[in-house]
Design an enzyme around this catalytic site. Structure first.
Site, PDB file in Angstrom:
ATOM      1  N   SER A   8       8.080  -3.295   5.421  1.00 43.28           N
ATOM      2  CA  SER A   8       7.642  -1.966   5.862  1.00 43.28           C
ATOM      3  C   SER A   8       6.557  -2.140   6.921  1.00 43.28           C
ATOM      4  CB  SER A   8       7.069  -1.183   4.685  1.00 43.28           C
ATOM      5  OG  SER A   8       6.293  -0.110   5.191  1.00 43.28           O
ATOM      6  N   HIS A  33      11.927  -1.601   7.556  1.00 40.96           N
ATOM      7  CA  HIS A  33      11.715  -0.325   6.870  1.00 40.96           C
ATOM      8  C   HIS A  33      10.672   0.484   7.640  1.00 40.96           C
ATOM      9  CE1 HIS A  33      11.756   2.220   3.218  1.00 40.96           C
ATOM     10  NE2 HIS A  33      10.449   2.356   3.420  1.00 40.96           N
ATOM     11  N   ASP A  35       8.537   3.969   7.756  1.00 39.50           N
ATOM     12  CA  ASP A  35       8.049   5.075   6.928  1.00 39.50           C
ATOM     13  C   ASP A  35       7.612   6.247   7.795  1.00 39.50           C
ATOM     14  OD1 ASP A  35       8.247   4.113   4.193  1.00 39.50           O
ATOM     15  OD2 ASP A  35       6.856   2.553   4.848  1.00 39.50           O
ATOM     16  N   MET A  37       6.236   9.925   7.976  1.00 37.90           N
ATOM     17  CA  MET A  37       5.469  10.871   7.143  1.00 37.90           C
ATOM     18  C   MET A  37       4.939  12.005   8.008  1.00 37.90           C
ATOM     19  SD  MET A  37       3.261   8.245   4.822  1.00 37.90           S
ATOM     20  CE  MET A  37       3.968   6.729   4.176  1.00 37.90           C
ATOM     21  N   HIS A  66      12.923   5.788   6.341  1.00 35.92           N
ATOM     22  CA  HIS A  66      12.596   6.511   5.101  1.00 35.92           C
ATOM     23  C   HIS A  66      11.843   7.777   5.491  1.00 35.92           C
ATOM     24  CE1 HIS A  66       9.975   6.296   1.149  1.00 35.92           C
ATOM     25  NE2 HIS A  66      10.735   7.385   1.198  1.00 35.92           N
ATOM     26  N   MET A 137      11.352   5.088  -5.669  1.00 31.60           N
ATOM     27  CA  MET A 137       9.939   4.898  -5.309  1.00 31.60           C
ATOM     28  C   MET A 137       9.197   4.311  -6.505  1.00 31.60           C
ATOM     29  SD  MET A 137       9.531   5.695  -2.185  1.00 31.60           S
ATOM     30  CE  MET A 137       7.799   5.229  -2.210  1.00 31.60           C
ATOM     31  N   PHE A 143       1.150   6.143   1.194  1.00 31.05           N
ATOM     32  CA  PHE A 143       0.293   5.059   1.677  1.00 31.05           C
ATOM     33  C   PHE A 143       0.858   3.709   1.265  1.00 31.05           C
ATOM     34  CE2 PHE A 143      -2.176   8.853   0.886  1.00 31.05           C
ATOM     35  CZ  PHE A 143      -2.797   9.042   2.120  1.00 31.05           C
ATOM     36  N   GLY A 145       0.079  -0.351   0.216  1.00 33.92           N
ATOM     37  CA  GLY A 145      -0.947  -1.062  -0.529  1.00 33.92           C
ATOM     38  C   GLY A 145      -1.286  -0.490  -1.889  1.00 33.92           C
ATOM     39  N   ASP A 175      10.761   0.596  -3.493  1.00 31.33           N
ATOM     40  CA  ASP A 175       9.741   0.728  -2.453  1.00 31.33           C
ATOM     41  C   ASP A 175       8.399   1.101  -3.080  1.00 31.33           C
ATOM     42  OD1 ASP A 175       8.323   1.265  -0.137  1.00 31.33           O
ATOM     43  OD2 ASP A 175       9.528   3.011   0.448  1.00 31.33           O
ATOM     44  N   GLY A 176       7.433   0.211  -2.912  1.00 31.33           N
ATOM     45  CA  GLY A 176       6.070   0.510  -3.331  1.00 31.33           C
ATOM     46  C   GLY A 176       5.501  -0.555  -4.250  1.00 31.33           C
ATOM     47  N   GLY A 197       5.375  -3.947   2.137  1.00 30.27           N
ATOM     48  CA  GLY A 197       4.481  -3.719   3.269  1.00 30.27           C
ATOM     49  C   GLY A 197       3.263  -4.606   3.174  1.00 30.27           C
TER      50      GLY A 197
HETATM   51  C1  DX5 Z   1       4.952   4.422   0.643  1.00 30.65           C
HETATM   52  C2  DX5 Z   1       5.991   3.867   1.618  1.00 30.65           C
HETATM   53  C3  DX5 Z   1       6.258   2.435   1.420  1.00 30.65           C
HETATM   54  C4  DX5 Z   1       5.060   1.554   1.607  1.00 30.65           C
HETATM   55  C5  DX5 Z   1       5.317   0.216   1.007  1.00 30.65           C
HETATM   56  O1  DX5 Z   1       4.777   5.745   0.884  1.00 30.65           O
HETATM   57  O2  DX5 Z   1       7.213   4.562   1.476  1.00 30.65           O
HETATM   58  O3  DX5 Z   1       7.348   1.989   2.210  1.00 30.65           O
HETATM   59  O4  DX5 Z   1       4.724   1.372   2.954  1.00 30.65           O
HETATM   60  O5  DX5 Z   1       4.145  -0.513   1.164  1.00 30.65           O
HETATM   61  P1  DX5 Z   1       3.594  -1.460   0.001  1.00 30.65           P
HETATM   62  O6  DX5 Z   1       4.597  -2.564  -0.143  1.00 30.65           O
HETATM   63  O7  DX5 Z   1       2.309  -1.906   0.585  1.00 30.65           O
HETATM   64  O8  DX5 Z   1       3.462  -0.642  -1.237  1.00 30.65           O
HETATM   65 ZN    ZN Z   2       9.080   3.610   2.395  1.00 29.32          ZN
END
Ligand code: DX5
Ligand code: ZN
Length: 227
Positions: A8, A33, A35, A37, A66, A137, A143, A145, A175-176, A197
Site C-alpha cells: 500500500s 494497492h 488507498d 479516501m 481501494h 478490512m 490510516f 500503521g 488489508d490493515g 503499508g
Molecule cells: C487503511 C488502508 C490500508 C492501509 C494499510 O485504511 O485501506 O490499505 O494503508 O496500511 P498498514 O499495512 O500500515 O495497516
Molecule cells: Zn486499503
C-alpha cells in the site's frame, strides 16, 4: 491460486512514488494497492484519479484501487480509465451493490467488495457469486500503521466458507496491520492477497521488506496446502 503481495503506497513518500513503486516491484510485489479516501467515508483525504493515472505510467504490475469514498458510483469510470486493474468498493455505502459490481466489470476491471471490521459476513450472501474478490478490512479504514484486529482472522475463514458455498473461487484480500507476526495466520485462514503499508514502507528498505513478506506468505501457503 498463489498468494499475492500488494504494497500500500499510503505509507510511502508521496514526493517519490515512482521510486517507491520501483522498489517494491524489485522486491516481488504482485500488485500496487492504492488507498483512495475522500474525507467523508473515512476521516482522511489521500489519492485521486490524477495520481492513479501518473503511477499507471510507471507501474509494471496491476493497480489495486481501494475506494474508501462516500459515492463510488460517481468515480468508477474515471478510476478504470486512469488504469485501475482492480477496483474495490465498500458494502457499507452502496445500496445497489450488484449494479456497482457489474458496472466495474463492464469497465474491464476486476470488481471487489470490502467489509469493514464491524460489517457482518452475511452482507456478502447475495453478491458472493458476482464478485472477483472480497477485501476483508483488518483495521478501521482511514490510516496506515494501525494494529491488526485479531477477530478478522476468523472472519476470513467465514468469508471463505461463504464464497465456497456460493461456488465462488474469488480470492480474499486482507488489508490493515499485516506484518511478519500475523502473515502466516491470515494465509492459513484463507487470505490470498495481502496488503501491507507500514510493514513495507515503514522500514528503511521497502524492497527487502516486500521480499521478506512475500517469502513468509509463500511458505505459509506451502504449509497450509501440505496439511
Ligand atoms: C487503511 C488502508 C490500508 C492501509 C494499510 O485504511 O485501506 O490499505 O494503508 O496500511 P498498514 O499495512 O500500515 O495497516
Ligand atoms: Zn486499503
Amino acid at each position: 491460486m498463489s498468494v499475492l503481495i500488494a504494497p500500500s503506497i499510503l505509507s510511502a513518500d508521496f514526493a517519490a512514488l515512482g521510486e517507491a513503486i520501483a522498489a517494491v516491484q524489485r522486491g516481488g510485489a504482485d500488485l500496487i494497492h492504492v488507498d483512495v479516501m475522500d474525507g467523508h467515508f473515512v476521516p482522511n483525504i489521500t489519492i485521486g484519479v490524477p495520481v492513479v493515472k501518473s503511477i499507471k505510467r510507471v507501474a509494471r504490475v496491476p493497480l489495486d484501487v481501494h475506494l474508501m469514498i462516500q459515492d463510488p458510483d460517481r468515480y468508477i469510470d474515471a478510476f478504470a480509465d486512469a488504469g485501475a486493474g482492480m477496483i474495490s468498493v465498500h458494502v457499507e455505502v452502496l445500496p445497489h451493490l450488484h449494479r456497482t459490481v457489474h458496472a466495474i466489470k463492464a469497465l474491464g476491471a476486476k470488481a471487489g467488495v470490502v467489509l469493514n471490521p464491524s460489517t457482518p459476513v452475511h452482507s456478502l450472501t447475495d453478491i458472493a457469486a458476482d464478485v472477483d474478490f472480497v477485501l476483508v478490512m483488518s483495521v478501521n479504514p482511514g490510516f496506515g500503521g494501525q494494529t491488526f484486529i485479531a477477530h478478522c482472522e476468523s472472519k476470513v475463514r467465514e468469508v471463505r466458507a461463504l464464497l465456497d458455498a456460493a461456488g465462488s473461487r474469488a480470492p480474499i484480500e486482507i488489508d490493515g496491520g499485516i506484518d511478519r507476526t500475523n502473515i502466516a495466520r491470515v494465509v492459513a485462514a484463507g487470505a490470498r492477497i495481502l496488503v501491507a503499508g507500514n510493514a513495507i514502507f515503514g522500514t528503511g528498505d521497502a524492497e527487502q521488506a516486500t521480499r521478506e513478506l512475500k517469502a513468509a506468505a509463500l511458505s505459509a501457503l506451502a504449509a497450509t496446502t501440505a496439511r
